[in-house]
Design an enzyme around this catalytic site. Sequence first.
Site, PDB file in Angstrom:
ATOM      1  N   LYS A 193      49.702  15.917  29.702  1.00 16.51           N
ATOM      2  CA  LYS A 193      50.794  15.893  30.667  1.00 16.51           C
ATOM      3  C   LYS A 193      50.458  16.819  31.830  1.00 16.51           C
ATOM      4  CE  LYS A 193      54.565  18.316  31.324  1.00 16.51           C
ATOM      5  NZ  LYS A 193      54.797  18.211  32.791  1.00 16.51           N
ATOM      6  N   GLY A 246      50.502  27.917  31.549  1.00 13.95           N
ATOM      7  CA  GLY A 246      51.755  28.005  32.298  1.00 13.95           C
ATOM      8  C   GLY A 246      52.452  29.326  32.037  1.00 13.95           C
ATOM      9  N   SER A 247      53.751  29.326  32.160  1.00 13.37           N
ATOM     10  CA  SER A 247      54.521  30.559  32.047  1.00 13.37           C
ATOM     11  C   SER A 247      54.662  31.017  30.601  1.00 13.37           C
ATOM     12  CB  SER A 247      55.917  30.360  32.645  1.00 13.37           C
ATOM     13  OG  SER A 247      56.698  29.521  31.823  1.00 13.37           O
ATOM     14  N   THR A 248      54.883  32.311  30.430  1.00 16.58           N
ATOM     15  CA  THR A 248      55.098  32.868  29.098  1.00 16.58           C
ATOM     16  C   THR A 248      56.380  32.309  28.484  1.00 16.58           C
ATOM     17  OG1 THR A 248      53.907  34.888  29.682  1.00 16.58           O
ATOM     18  CG2 THR A 248      55.427  35.020  27.816  1.00 16.58           C
ATOM     19  N   LEU A 249      57.407  32.100  29.292  1.00 15.67           N
ATOM     20  CA  LEU A 249      58.665  31.545  28.804  1.00 15.67           C
ATOM     21  C   LEU A 249      58.453  30.184  28.154  1.00 15.67           C
ATOM     22  CD1 LEU A 249      61.789  31.663  28.638  1.00 15.67           C
ATOM     23  CD2 LEU A 249      61.838  30.570  30.895  1.00 15.67           C
ATOM     24  N   VAL A 250      57.742  29.297  28.840  1.00 16.73           N
ATOM     25  CA  VAL A 250      57.484  27.960  28.280  1.00 16.73           C
ATOM     26  C   VAL A 250      56.512  28.060  27.109  1.00 16.73           C
ATOM     27  CG1 VAL A 250      56.577  25.652  28.764  1.00 16.73           C
ATOM     28  CG2 VAL A 250      57.999  26.824  30.461  1.00 16.73           C
ATOM     29  N   GLY A 251      55.562  28.979  27.196  1.00 21.96           N
ATOM     30  CA  GLY A 251      54.624  29.169  26.092  1.00 21.96           C
ATOM     31  C   GLY A 251      55.328  29.520  24.792  1.00 21.96           C
ATOM     32  N   GLU A 269      47.464  29.830  27.544  1.00 17.50           N
ATOM     33  CA  GLU A 269      47.002  30.692  28.638  1.00 17.50           C
ATOM     34  C   GLU A 269      48.212  30.887  29.534  1.00 17.50           C
ATOM     35  OE1 GLU A 269      46.359  31.968  31.921  1.00 17.50           O
ATOM     36  OE2 GLU A 269      45.077  30.275  32.463  1.00 17.50           O
ATOM     37  N   CYS A 303      47.440  33.027  37.689  1.00 13.28           N
ATOM     38  CA  CYS A 303      47.868  33.855  36.565  1.00 13.28           C
ATOM     39  C   CYS A 303      47.145  35.188  36.526  1.00 13.28           C
ATOM     40  CB  CYS A 303      47.670  33.101  35.258  1.00 13.28           C
ATOM     41  SG  CYS A 303      45.998  32.443  35.073  1.00 13.28           S
ATOM     42  N   GLU A 400      55.972  38.807  36.687  1.00  9.34           N
ATOM     43  CA  GLU A 400      55.037  37.950  37.422  1.00  9.34           C
ATOM     44  C   GLU A 400      55.794  37.203  38.522  1.00  9.34           C
ATOM     45  OE1 GLU A 400      51.398  35.016  36.274  1.00  9.34           O
ATOM     46  OE2 GLU A 400      53.339  34.528  35.363  1.00  9.34           O
TER      47      GLU A 400
END
Length: 485
Positions: A193, A246-251, A269, A303, A400
């Site tokens: 995706k 991507g972002s830590t939140l989505v990770g 990552e 990043c 960030e």
Amino acid sequence: MTSIFTHEFNTPIYKGKTSFNTGLYINGKFVEGSDKNTIDVINPATGKIITKVAEATSKDVDVAVAAAHKAFETTWGLNMGGAGRSRLLAKLAQLMEDHQQELAALEALDNGKTFTWAMDVDTTFAIDTIRYYAGWADKIHGQVVETDERKLSYTRHEPIGVVGQIIPWNFPLLMMSWKLGPALATGNCIVMKPSEFTPLTAIRMSELIHEAGFPPGTFNLLTGYGNTVGAAISSHMKIDKVAFTGSTLVGRKIMEAAAKSNLKDITLELGGKSPNIIFNDADVDQAVNWAAHGIYWNHGQACCAGSRIFVQSGIYDEFLSKFTEKTRSLKVGDPFDLDSYQGPQVSQLQYDRIMEYIQSGKDQGATVHLGGDRVGTEGFYINPTIFTDTTPDMKIVQEEIFGPVGVVIKFEDEEDVIRQANDTVFGLAAAVFSQNITRALTTAHRLKAGTAWVNCVNQLHANVPFGGFKQSGIGRELGEYALHK
């Protein structure tokens, strides 16, 4: 019926035409999404629609996963030897090179990065990455382990199976290559995706993958949203691993979904708040140039951006003066202008987030030393920004921003700067500038970062692993390390 996107580039720096299908790529064919909806792709330089692409749903994920499993069991995986995988990857790299200017123009069009940077870095690095893993495909092997003369013990390195890959919008083609290369080299099948903001190079790459001759189902591309397609990939019971940038939140959400479903393997990552440490004995002019590249490269949407610039007190004033002049010299403008260094931010959403951080810095008492405002009235342009007079608890120091916003912080000695540099939940990258190599390496080793650069910054290579500590991620990409994950 799927549609065809055609665009004529007639710019000072590139003239050419592109034309390709905008459907989902599943099992070797371009198809509509199951709900027949589309996603608008926006030009960040103007805020206007470039084209529409098919929108995938969880139903399309199921179809793509089934196609990938069939390919893995019949034409790919252990059914295609390493030499065959190597030939196909090498052919793909050559096709990318043949279409390099077109791919760079598409990156500039829907991402906003300058065509020059897209040519010199993104596309060149992406081609090198695919070619690098083409060289690895027939060199993957286990070991014979000696036990005693009556037994034969050995290990086999086998492909995982079907891999879900979710790539970001900041380096669309480059991150696609980082994911594709090791997965295909080791015999895995892919359901990918791309970001809904920047899907164009991924779709065009699907055509090149098809042209290279990869068997149907080996690679599948689903353009869609994170809360539908991304969530379905992360929680799918028949996807064996998920890789996300991507972002830590989505990770965190992906990690939770992977654990709650089939406990699938993950590579993450994620975000960063990288320190760039400049000692009194550094070459100031060199440090200024690298610091500008560290924070303003790709409009700060990296990043590993060196967003916290720590400068020792003995050279602080000199550095700040020269860094200010360097920042002023960077032209913000159309991605296809010859002298543009920085284009627009990728979207209205990202523009708004960055401006909120700038306002937060002001509200919390930091000084806007330079910039902090938009450029022009059209598109998502922001002036390169320098904050001074910050405190460690400020949001612009701790969080960030993912934009062209750096903070310049004075420090006194090594212990002081190491404490400040490590005072973050992130641990992706760092840089140290000093002409004393012992000091530089000693400091670099004490920093909690996956990558530490000395007298340079943001230098990445296909054969060197990359990844973070703490909340910057899990696992490593690039190099031989990526083959084992």
